[in-house]
Write an enzyme that holds these catalytic residues in place. Structure first.
Site, PDB file in Angstrom:
ATOM      1  CB  THR A   1      -0.965   0.041   1.206  1.00  0.00           C
ATOM      2  OG1 THR A   1      -0.174   0.183   2.400  1.00  0.00           O
ATOM      3  CG2 THR A   1      -1.826  -1.207   1.292  1.00  0.00           C
ATOM      4  CE1 TYR A   2       6.212   5.390  -0.212  1.00  0.00           C
ATOM      5  CE2 TYR A   2       6.020   5.025  -2.586  1.00  0.00           C
ATOM      6  CZ  TYR A   2       6.434   5.800  -1.520  1.00  0.00           C
ATOM      7  OH  TYR A   2       7.050   7.005  -1.769  1.00  0.00           O
TER       8      TYR A   2
ATOM      9  CG  ASP B   1       3.741  -4.203   3.740  1.00  0.00           C
ATOM     10  OD1 ASP B   1       4.252  -4.772   4.724  1.00  0.00           O
ATOM     11  OD2 ASP B   1       4.217  -3.157   3.244  1.00  0.00           O
TER      12      ASP B   1
ATOM     13  CE1 TYR C   1       5.750   2.576   3.235  1.00  0.00           C
ATOM     14  CE2 TYR C   1       4.003   0.970   3.013  1.00  0.00           C
ATOM     15  CZ  TYR C   1       5.338   1.272   3.061  1.00  0.00           C
ATOM     16  OH  TYR C   1       6.259   0.265   2.922  1.00  0.00           O
TER      17      TYR C   1
ATOM     18  CE  LYS D   1       6.554  -2.297   6.017  1.00  0.00           C
ATOM     19  NZ  LYS D   1       5.657  -1.679   5.042  1.00  0.00           N
TER      20      LYS D   1
ATOM     21  CG  HIS E   1       9.587   1.472   7.669  1.00  0.00           C
ATOM     22  ND1 HIS E   1       8.435   2.155   7.400  1.00  0.00           N
ATOM     23  CD2 HIS E   1      10.035   1.061   6.457  1.00  0.00           C
ATOM     24  CE1 HIS E   1       8.203   2.139   6.098  1.00  0.00           C
ATOM     25  NE2 HIS E   1       9.166   1.486   5.507  1.00  0.00           N
TER      26      HIS E   1
ATOM     27  CB  SER F   1      11.445  -3.501   7.244  1.00  0.00           C
ATOM     28  OG  SER F   1      11.459  -3.157   5.886  1.00  0.00           O
TER      29      SER F   1
ATOM     30  CD  GLN G   1       7.973  -5.194   3.948  1.00  0.00           C
ATOM     31  OE1 GLN G   1       7.925  -4.074   3.433  1.00  0.00           O
ATOM     32  NE2 GLN G   1       6.986  -5.672   4.679  1.00  0.00           N
TER      33      GLN G   1
ATOM     34  CB  ALA H   1       8.494  -8.595  -5.816  1.00  0.00           C
ATOM     35  CG  LEU H   2       5.504  -6.877  -9.223  1.00  0.00           C
ATOM     36  CD1 LEU H   2       4.022  -6.499  -9.215  1.00  0.00           C
ATOM     37  CD2 LEU H   2       5.729  -8.106 -10.096  1.00  0.00           C
TER      38      LEU H   2
ATOM     39  CB  SER I   1      -1.274  -3.045  -9.205  1.00  0.00           C
ATOM     40  OG  SER I   1      -1.932  -2.462 -10.316  1.00  0.00           O
TER      41      SER I   1
HETATM   42  P1  NAP Z   1       5.872  -3.215  -6.753  1.00  0.00           P
HETATM   43  O1  NAP Z   1       5.079  -4.264  -6.052  1.00  0.00           O
HETATM   44  O2  NAP Z   1       7.272  -3.532  -7.146  1.00  0.00           O
HETATM   45  O3  NAP Z   1       5.019  -2.771  -8.029  1.00  0.00           O
HETATM   46  C1  NAP Z   1       5.546  -1.882  -8.950  1.00  0.00           C
HETATM   47  C2  NAP Z   1       4.608  -1.552 -10.061  1.00  0.00           C
HETATM   48  O4  NAP Z   1       4.361  -2.701 -10.877  1.00  0.00           O
HETATM   49  C3  NAP Z   1       3.221  -1.125  -9.674  1.00  0.00           C
HETATM   50  O5  NAP Z   1       3.220   0.188  -9.241  1.00  0.00           O
HETATM   51  C4  NAP Z   1       2.448  -1.341 -10.983  1.00  0.00           C
HETATM   52  O6  NAP Z   1       2.561  -0.176 -11.790  1.00  0.00           O
HETATM   53  C5  NAP Z   1       3.204  -2.473 -11.651  1.00  0.00           C
HETATM   54  N1  NAP Z   1       2.414  -3.721 -11.669  1.00  0.00           N
HETATM   55  C6  NAP Z   1       1.831  -4.359 -10.629  1.00  0.00           C
HETATM   56  N2  NAP Z   1       1.199  -5.472 -11.042  1.00  0.00           N
HETATM   57  C7  NAP Z   1       1.381  -5.541 -12.394  1.00  0.00           C
HETATM   58  C8  NAP Z   1       0.972  -6.430 -13.383  1.00  0.00           C
HETATM   59  N3  NAP Z   1       0.248  -7.512 -13.094  1.00  0.00           N
HETATM   60  N4  NAP Z   1       1.325  -6.171 -14.675  1.00  0.00           N
HETATM   61  C9  NAP Z   1       2.058  -5.088 -14.993  1.00  0.00           C
HETATM   62  N5  NAP Z   1       2.485  -4.195 -14.080  1.00  0.00           N
HETATM   63  C10 NAP Z   1       2.144  -4.410 -12.790  1.00  0.00           C
HETATM   64  O7  NAP Z   1       5.852  -1.845  -5.908  1.00  0.00           O
HETATM   65  P2  NAP Z   1       6.320  -1.317  -4.486  1.00  0.00           P
HETATM   66  O8  NAP Z   1       5.239  -0.438  -4.008  1.00  0.00           O
HETATM   67  O9  NAP Z   1       7.694  -0.774  -4.588  1.00  0.00           O
HETATM   68  O10 NAP Z   1       6.446  -2.586  -3.528  1.00  0.00           O
HETATM   69  C11 NAP Z   1       5.312  -3.261  -2.994  1.00  0.00           C
HETATM   70  C12 NAP Z   1       5.061  -2.918  -1.542  1.00  0.00           C
HETATM   71  O11 NAP Z   1       6.188  -3.231  -0.729  1.00  0.00           O
HETATM   72  C13 NAP Z   1       4.817  -1.439  -1.227  1.00  0.00           C
HETATM   73  O12 NAP Z   1       3.581  -0.987  -1.704  1.00  0.00           O
HETATM   74  C14 NAP Z   1       4.978  -1.464   0.265  1.00  0.00           C
HETATM   75  O13 NAP Z   1       3.845  -2.006   0.893  1.00  0.00           O
HETATM   76  C15 NAP Z   1       6.189  -2.379   0.418  1.00  0.00           C
HETATM   77  N6  NAP Z   1       7.459  -1.645   0.489  1.00  0.00           N
HETATM   78  C16 NAP Z   1       8.158  -1.660   1.648  1.00  0.00           C
HETATM   79  C17 NAP Z   1       9.326  -0.940   1.774  1.00  0.00           C
HETATM   80  C18 NAP Z   1      10.094  -0.976   3.071  1.00  0.00           C
HETATM   81  O14 NAP Z   1      10.993  -0.138   3.267  1.00  0.00           O
HETATM   82  N7  NAP Z   1       9.791  -1.879   3.958  1.00  0.00           N
HETATM   83  C19 NAP Z   1       9.813  -0.186   0.701  1.00  0.00           C
HETATM   84  C20 NAP Z   1       9.103  -0.209  -0.495  1.00  0.00           C
HETATM   85  C21 NAP Z   1       7.936  -0.941  -0.595  1.00  0.00           C
HETATM   86  P3  NAP Z   1       1.368   0.324 -12.733  1.00  0.00           P
HETATM   87  O15 NAP Z   1       0.159   0.402 -11.860  1.00  0.00           O
HETATM   88  O16 NAP Z   1       1.838   1.624 -13.258  1.00  0.00           O
HETATM   89  O17 NAP Z   1       1.204  -0.721 -13.788  1.00  0.00           O
END
Ligand code: NAP
Length: 323
Positions: free
Chosen positions: A23-24, A50, A55, A84, A117, A166, A190, A218-219, A271
């Site tokens: 949910t970032y 998450d 956030y 967190k 965090h 994390s 994390q 991861a994406l 997403s």
């Molecule tokens: P992510 O999961 O890596 O996603 C990145 C982007 O991928 C999304 O914004 C979306 O962009 C695209 N996407 C998602 N599903 C898809 C699909 N099926 N096909 C094509 N594109 C797709 O992003 P993240 O926010 O960096 O990481 C996930 C979560 O991890 C965060 O929201 C947060 O909860 C957590 N996090 C934690 C920390 C920490 O310090 N602990 C740091 C970063 C993140 P579009 O919508 O533009 O397609």
């Protein structure tokens, strides 16, 4: 819809769903999106959400979960909710008050998982990123082991079911594990983890200590301007990943998520788009053969999207270590 998803056992006896919704939210996205998308993620089958104090969407995330409880989609106990503790709240006397603030925003009696965090403390402040008179981050000197002792008390008080960390490197995990009088081990770490930064050494270390590795970005991350260099490679456009996705009649995102599940990693996916959210739940329907896992392992280039260098001057900055 009942969850068909896998879970992993945590070292304190609880379980964590192997796939989570992230949910970032970057500043450009309106907060209403967080309510809609989180509620849709639950409708689509996500049972692990998450979030984090920093956030600034805990109200919205709590609202979304409560709406899906109210309409009968889930019960509170069906949803695994993580939040967190932010770096400005690491002084021991601030831990419980800030957890209570998060619970109040979420309008929840407890969270399933509470994480430190980031291992670097910052001076107490109403700002998330306080700076001194020279514009440099206001870093603090709290030992995160002292913060951990209060996290343990929050677990014992029933405000959180499990506690973890994390963005810790293996030495920092070791410091907690070796802390005299340790009562509860961290259940997870994390960290940023994807095909370009597969964290294989940290993963081996975590497995050897019965700590679950949870993968964020991861994406390839949302590439928020504040944290990610716009010239960095776009993970989901990787040609090898694209070819493999085509071969399996899956999307690159599904392959990238499936890769993590098969190596025993809990994986988060973010997403706002309904089509993508649905697609991301369909990662338990297929398997990658070991040859494909080897090819995906080969994409690693130890590339970090967000080096979180606001804390680079602190001795506890985590990313100077190899893992
Ligand atoms: P992510 O999961 O890596 O996603 C990145 C982007 O991928 C999304 O914004 C979306 O962009 C695209 N996407 C998602 N599903 C898809 C699909 N099926 N096909 C094509 N594109 C797709 O992003 P993240 O926010 O960096 O990481 C996930 C979560 O991890 C965060 O929201 C947060 O909860 C957590 N996090 C934690 C920390 C920490 O310090 N602990 C740091 C970063 C993140 P579009 O919508 O533009 O397609």
């Amino acid at each position: 819809m009942a969850s068909k998803h896998q879970s992993m056992k945590l070292n304190d006896g609880h379980s964590i769903p192997a796939l989570g919704y992230g949910t970032y939210k970057s500043e450009e996205v309106p907060k209403s999106k967080s309510v809609e998308a989180t509620a849709f993620a639950i409708k689509a089958g996500f049972r692990h959400i998450d979030t984090a104090f920093s956030y600034e969407v805990e109200e919205e995330v709590g609202q979304a979960i409560r709406s899906k409880i109210a309409d009968g989609t889930v019960k509170r106990e069906d949803v695994f909710l993580t939040t967190k503790l932010w770096c400005t709240c690491f002084r021991p006397e601030l831990v419980r008050p800030y957890l209570e603030k998060s619970l109040k925003k979420l309008q929840m009696d407890y969270v399933d998982l509470y994480l430190l965090h980031y291992p670097v403390p910052m001076k107490p402040s109403e700002e998330l990123f306080p700076v001194d008179e020279h514009g440099k981050s206001s870093l603090d000197t709290v030992d995160f082991c002292e913060t951990w002792e209060v996290m343990e008390k929050c677990k014992d008080a029933g405000l959180v079911k499990s506690i973890g960390v994390s963005n810790f490197n293996h030495r920092q995990l070791e410091r907690i594990l070796n802390k005299p009088g340790l009562k509860h081990k961290p259940v997870c770490n994390q960290v940023e983890c994807h095909l370009y930064l597969n964290q294989s050494k940290l993963l081996d270390y975590c497995k050897s200590r019965d700590i679950v590795l949870v993968a964020y970005s991861a994406l390839g991350s949302q590439r928020p301007k504040r944290w990610v260099d716009p010239s960095s490679p776009v993970l989901l456009e990787d040609p090898v990943l694209g070819a493999m996705a085509k071969m399996h009649k899956r999307s690159p995102a599904q392959i990238a998520l499936r890769y993590q599940l098969q190596r025993g990693v809990v994986v988060l996916a973010q997403s706002y788009k309904e089509k993508e959210i649905k697609e991301n739940t369909q990662v338990f329907e297929f398997q990658l053969p070991s040859e494909d896992m080897d090819v995906l392992d080969g994409l690693n280039r130890n590339f970090r999207y967000a080096s979180l260098d606001f804390a680079a001057d602190h001795p506890d900055y985590p990313f100077s270590e190899a893992y």
